[in-house]
Scaffold this motif. Sequence first.
Motif, PDB file in Angstrom:
ATOM      1  N   VAL B 303       0.841  -1.195   0.000  1.00 53.46           N
ATOM      2  CA  VAL B 303       0.000   0.000   0.000  1.00 53.46           C
ATOM      3  C   VAL B 303       0.877   1.246   0.000  1.00 53.46           C
ATOM      4  N   VAL B 304       1.877   1.234   0.910  1.00 52.65           N
ATOM      5  CA  VAL B 304       2.729   2.418   1.046  1.00 52.65           C
ATOM      6  C   VAL B 304       3.504   2.680  -0.248  1.00 52.65           C
ATOM      7  N   ILE B 305       4.092   1.627  -0.822  1.00 47.12           N
ATOM      8  CA  ILE B 305       4.860   1.815  -2.052  1.00 47.12           C
ATOM      9  C   ILE B 305       3.961   2.323  -3.177  1.00 47.12           C
ATOM     10  N   GLY B 306       2.765   1.740  -3.260  1.00 45.16           N
ATOM     11  CA  GLY B 306       1.814   2.204  -4.279  1.00 45.16           C
ATOM     12  C   GLY B 306       1.503   3.677  -4.113  1.00 45.16           C
ATOM     13  N   LEU B 307       1.247   4.085  -2.873  1.00 45.79           N
ATOM     14  CA  LEU B 307       0.905   5.488  -2.623  1.00 45.79           C
ATOM     15  C   LEU B 307       2.071   6.400  -2.988  1.00 45.79           C
ATOM     16  N   ILE B 308       3.278   5.976  -2.611  1.00 51.96           N
ATOM     17  CA  ILE B 308       4.441   6.821  -2.895  1.00 51.96           C
ATOM     18  C   ILE B 308       4.579   7.044  -4.402  1.00 51.96           C
ATOM     19  N   ILE B 309       4.355   5.969  -5.167  1.00 55.73           N
ATOM     20  CA  ILE B 309       4.497   6.107  -6.624  1.00 55.73           C
ATOM     21  C   ILE B 309       3.431   7.051  -7.183  1.00 55.73           C
ATOM     22  N   VAL B 310       2.185   6.872  -6.734  1.00 63.89           N
ATOM     23  CA  VAL B 310       1.119   7.730  -7.254  1.00 63.89           C
ATOM     24  C   VAL B 310       1.386   9.185  -6.894  1.00 63.89           C
ATOM     25  N   VAL B 311       1.748   9.410  -5.615  1.00 61.85           N
ATOM     26  CA  VAL B 311       1.988  10.787  -5.171  1.00 61.85           C
ATOM     27  C   VAL B 311       3.164  11.406  -5.926  1.00 61.85           C
ATOM     28  N   SER B 312       4.228  10.632  -6.104  1.00 61.54           N
ATOM     29  CA  SER B 312       5.409  11.247  -6.715  1.00 61.54           C
ATOM     30  C   SER B 312       5.193  11.524  -8.205  1.00 61.54           C
TER      31      SER B 312
END
Lengths: 499, 328
Positions: B303-312
Motif C-alpha cells: 500500500v505504502v509503495i503504491g501510494l508513494i508512486i502515485v503521489v510522486s
Amino acid sequence: MEQVFLAVENIDKSFAGVHALNDVSLKIKKGEIHCLAGENGSGKSTLIKVIAGVEKPDSGQIIIDNKKYHHLHPIDAIHEGIQVIYQDFSLFPNLTVAENLALNSQLEMRKKLVSWKQVKETAEKALQLINVDLDLNRLVENLPVADKQLVAISRALMQDAKLVIMDEPTTALTQKEVERLFKIIKSMQEKGISTLFVSHKLREVLDISERLTILRNGQKVIEGNVEEFDETKITYYMTGRNVSSNKFISEKKSGDEKPILSVTNLSSDGFFDDINFDLYKGEVLGITGLLGSGRTELALALFGYSPADKGEIHINGQKIHIKSIQDAMRNGIAYVPEDRLNEGLFMKQSISRNIYVGILDSIKKALGLINVSEADSIAASLIKDLNINADDPLRPVQTLSGGNQQRVVLARWLSTKAKLIILNGPTVGVDIGSKTDILEKLKELAKEGLGIMIISDDIPELVQTCSRILVMHKGKIIRTLEGDEIEEKAISNILNNLD
Amino acid sequence: MKKLLQQHEFVVTIVFFLVVILIGAINPAFFSIGNIFSLLKSMIIRGILALGVLIVIISGNVDISFTAISAFAMYTTSKIMLALFPEGGLLLAFAIGGLIGLLLGSINASFVAGMKLPALIVSLGTSSAIRGFMLAFIGVKIINNLPASLIAYSRSYIAKFTDASGKIVTLPSAIIMLIAVTIIVWFILRYTMLGRGVYALGGDPVSTERAGFNIKAIQYFIYCFMGFLSGIAGVLHSVFMRNANPFDIVGTELIVIASVVLGGASITGGKGTVYGTLLGVAFTVLIENSLIIIGVPSYWQKVVIGLIIVVSTAASALREKFAKLEIS
C-alpha cells in the motif's frame, strides 16, 4: 551575372498515380530570399522533399553549385549545405538548448563520446550566428515557440548551411516575432546564405522575398521578381480564380433590438478585465490583439472552459451563468478552437460521426441508442450545405484538407442550432481558396441571424470579414473599430504601437 | 531554491532522508551497521536491473521481460556449469549468464527495432514464452548444489564488523558489481553519443532519425544490454540464495519499474537519471525492509509503495503543468 546556387530542372514525381510534381523547375541564386507559394496539395512539400533528397524524383535533375545530381541523397543535400527547417522544428524537447544546437554537428563529426565543453562552445557559436541570446541550460520544451524556432535556425546554420528552407515558419509567431525572424533572414542574406521561404501568408511573402515561384496542382504557374506581384495577383495564380475580398457591412440594426450577446464588466483575474461589448444580429465581430492580450481567455470564458470571475453575460436579453462548457452549450454558445487537430476533431473517426457528435442527445431513440439513419442524414445535409469536399462521409476526418476539416467543425456546431459561434483563428492552416469560402460562409450565416465572433491575428482576414473589430491589449479592450475605420493599415498601426 | 525544488531527484532525496530520520527515531536499531548492510545488500540485484530498465524507459519504452530473462539465465547457467564445468570459475558463470541474457534480449530487440513493435507488448509475449520454455524444456527442480565458485563468492565480503550484540555482519563483495554497473550506465548515458541517442529517441523519434542517429542500432543496444544485465543479476541471485530456483525473480518486475519511475524517470520517455534510479531503488528497499522494523504489518508495504508512486508521479506532473503555465 549572379551565381545560381540551386537549380531544379524538369522534376516529375508521382505517388500511386497522383502526379504530385509535373515538370517543375526552380532556380535559387546565392543569397537570394526566394518564396515558394501554393495552396495545400499544390506540391510544395513534395518539392521541398525532393530538394532535401528525401524523395527521389521520377525524372529531372538537381544542380547544386554546378554539380549535377540525378539521385540526391539526404546526406548529399546536407553536405551541399541544404538545411530544411520543418514545421515541427525537429528538436528534442527533453534536451537542453545547448545539446539541441550541438547534437547534429557532433553526429556529423562521427563522434562516439560527448565532450560537454565542446557542446557548450558549439552552442554559443551557433547562437552568435544569428545574434540572439538564449539560456543554454534550459530544456527546449520550456521555450516559447519563437525561441524554439531560433534554436532550429541556428542549428541549421551551424552545419554550414548555404540554403535554408523554412516550411511555414511564421504560423505560430506573433507580429513582433515575425519581424525578428525577418531580420535574421536578412542578416543571413548578407552572409550569402539563400533562404527558401514556404508560406501561404501573402503579406509576408511580399514583405520578405525577392523572387517568387507559385505552384498549383503540381505545376509551376509563374515565377518572377516580387515587385511584379500584388496580393490579388498571387491569389489568382495560387487558386486559378479571382477570389473576391469584399468588406462586410452589417445591415443597420434597429434601435430596440436586443443583442444576441451582451457582455458587461466581465473580468477574469490575471487574464482580462472589465470587458464590455454587444453583438447584434447580422454582425461579424472580430477580436484581435497580441498573444497574451487576453483574447483567447475571453473566448474560453464565454465557452465556460475557464469561467470568468466577475461580470454578466446576456444572451438575447436573458442573463445567463456560464460555469462550465455544458452551461455554454445549453445556452447556444459554440467554440471552434484554433488547434482543431487536437481540440476540435476526432481525427480517426468518420466525417459524419464528427458532425453529429454534438447532437447525440437529441437523436436518441428508446434505450438511449443513436438513431444512425437520422444522424447520417443530418450530417449529409450539412456536408452539402457547407460544401465539404467528401465523396464518402464515412471516411476518417484526417483524410480531409485543413479547410474541409474546419468546415466539419463548423457543421457540428450548426447542427446544434447554436446562437453564437466563436471562432479562434478560423483559417489557420487553411489554404487561400478554402479560406475565402469559409469566410464567405461565415458572413452568410451572420446575415441569417447567427452571432459570429472571430478571434484572429490575420488582419486581412479580419478586415475582409468583420463588421466591427475590438482590439485587446493587456486584458482590456483598447479600441473599437467600425465601418470605414476598418482598414489594414489602421489596425497594424495600433498593434505595432502598443507599449 | 525554486529551481532545485523543480528537480524531481532533489525532492525525492529530501523525502528519503525525512523517512530515514523518522524510522530511526521510532526504532534506533535502524541505524545499526547490520541493518544498513542488509539494506545495501537488498539494493544490489534490484539496482542492477533498475539501471537496465532506466535505459529502456528513457528511450520511451517499457520492458517487462527482464525478470523472465533473469530467471532463465540463472537457472540455465547453473545447469550448464554443473554439467560442463563443475569446477568452473566465477567469471565463467557470469559470462555464461550475461551471454544468455544478451541473446534473449536480442529477441526483444529484433521485434522492437526490426518490426517497430512497442516493447511493452513484445516483452509481455517474450516474457511468457521464455519462462514457459525454461520450465518445459530445461527444468523445474530447484538446484541446491551450486558450483563451488559461486558458493565461495556468496561468502566473500568487502567489509566486516562485529555489532553490539556480538554478531558478525558483512557487506558482500557483490556490491562492487552494482557500483561497476552504475558507473558504466552513467558513463554511457552521459558521455557517449549512444547514450545521448537514447535520450533523443525518448524525446522525439522522428527528429532522432532526421538528425542521423541509427535508431536500430540504438534499440539493439538497449534490449541486448537490458538482457545482459538481467543475466548478471540472475547469476547473482543464485549466489545470494545459494540455490537456483526457476520460480524465483519473476514477479518482481513491477517493483523494479516502480523504483525507476519513483526516481524521476518519465514513463513517456526522454527523462531519467542514474542518481534518481539508485535513489528510487534505495527508497523501495527502505520501505520494504523498514516498515517491519517499526512494527507496520508487511501487507502495508505494498500500500505504502503504491501510494508513494502515485503521489510522486502526480507531483511531477503538477510541476510540469506549472512550469508550462509560467512560459505561456
